[in-house]
Design an enzyme around this catalytic site. Sequence first.
Site, PDB file in Angstrom:
ATOM      1  CE  LYS A  83     -40.051  -7.991 -70.480  1.00  0.00           C
ATOM      2  NZ  LYS A  83     -39.050  -7.595 -69.485  1.00  0.00           N
TER       3      LYS A  83
HETATM    4  C1  E4P Z   1     -37.795 -10.162 -67.637  1.00  0.00           C
HETATM    5  O1  E4P Z   1     -37.946  -9.811 -68.786  1.00  0.00           O
HETATM    6  C2  E4P Z   1     -37.614  -9.237 -66.495  1.00  0.00           C
HETATM    7  O2  E4P Z   1     -36.954  -8.084 -66.944  1.00  0.00           O
HETATM    8  C3  E4P Z   1     -36.774  -9.792 -65.387  1.00  0.00           C
HETATM    9  O3  E4P Z   1     -36.287 -11.086 -65.663  1.00  0.00           O
HETATM   10  C4  E4P Z   1     -37.336  -9.559 -64.042  1.00  0.00           C
HETATM   11  O4  E4P Z   1     -36.537 -10.186 -63.103  1.00  0.00           O
HETATM   12  P1  E4P Z   1     -36.427  -9.752 -61.586  1.00  0.00           P
HETATM   13  O5  E4P Z   1     -37.321 -10.627 -60.797  1.00  0.00           O
HETATM   14  O6  E4P Z   1     -34.972  -9.993 -61.264  1.00  0.00           O
HETATM   15  O7  E4P Z   1     -36.783  -8.294 -61.502  1.00  0.00           O
END
Ligand code: E4P
Length: 216
Positions: A83
């Site tokens: 990522k």
């Molecule tokens: C995606 O890969 C992220 O880990 C995640 O969906 C972030 O979401 P949040 O806005 O609930 O932190």
Amino acid sequence: MKFFLDTANLDQIHEVNELGLLDGVTTNPTLMSREGGDWRAQASLICEAVDGPVSLEVIATTHEAMIEEAMDLVTFGPNVVVKIPMIPEGLKALKVLHEREIKTNVTLVFSPSQALLAAKLGATYVSPFVGRIDGLGQSGMECVDQMRTIFDNYGFTTKILVASVRHPMHVIESGLIGADVVTLPYATIMQLMHHPLTDKGLAAFLADWDAFQKNQ
Ligand code: E4P
């Protein structure tokens, strides 16, 4: 549509896996830090437990350091997806990782233009954060819809991974738009499954059957 679980928690991963609904997992530094302990051991266990892609996020913010970190992260398992944050240094790293055939997930995507850049540089996945976009008073799902149109117009193979999901309607709308993947918090997967009329209906069926048996 694939279902990924947005967590670093092994109990949640095992539970959703047993339901047969687990296609992959996404983690981020916040989710990993919530589990505490040795993150390397945790990441290895997650990669072993999941029969599908596992996104592990770099912490570095320069492209050289991101690439170095990515080369370490991919040693956790053959299913690792690196990522990378949607920043200029991230794009430089993305290009190199694509050339090295390393799978990537470009994260913290908040606009179709960001998604287009990531797709042009060969991202495997882009992650629009729909819940956080909604939180700005804009429409997360409209962004996803525009991304779908742009990717289809030009034949980009980058997959749209809908992230920051807050409720079941985000999942339904993702399906209607044709997003490739949704990554869901554990609570949202449970919400998708349950309906009060299912529980009420089952209780009535069982009570009727019980009464019928007693009258035999
Ligand atoms: C995606 O890969 C992220 O880990 C995640 O969906 C972030 O979401 P949040 O806005 O609930 O932190």
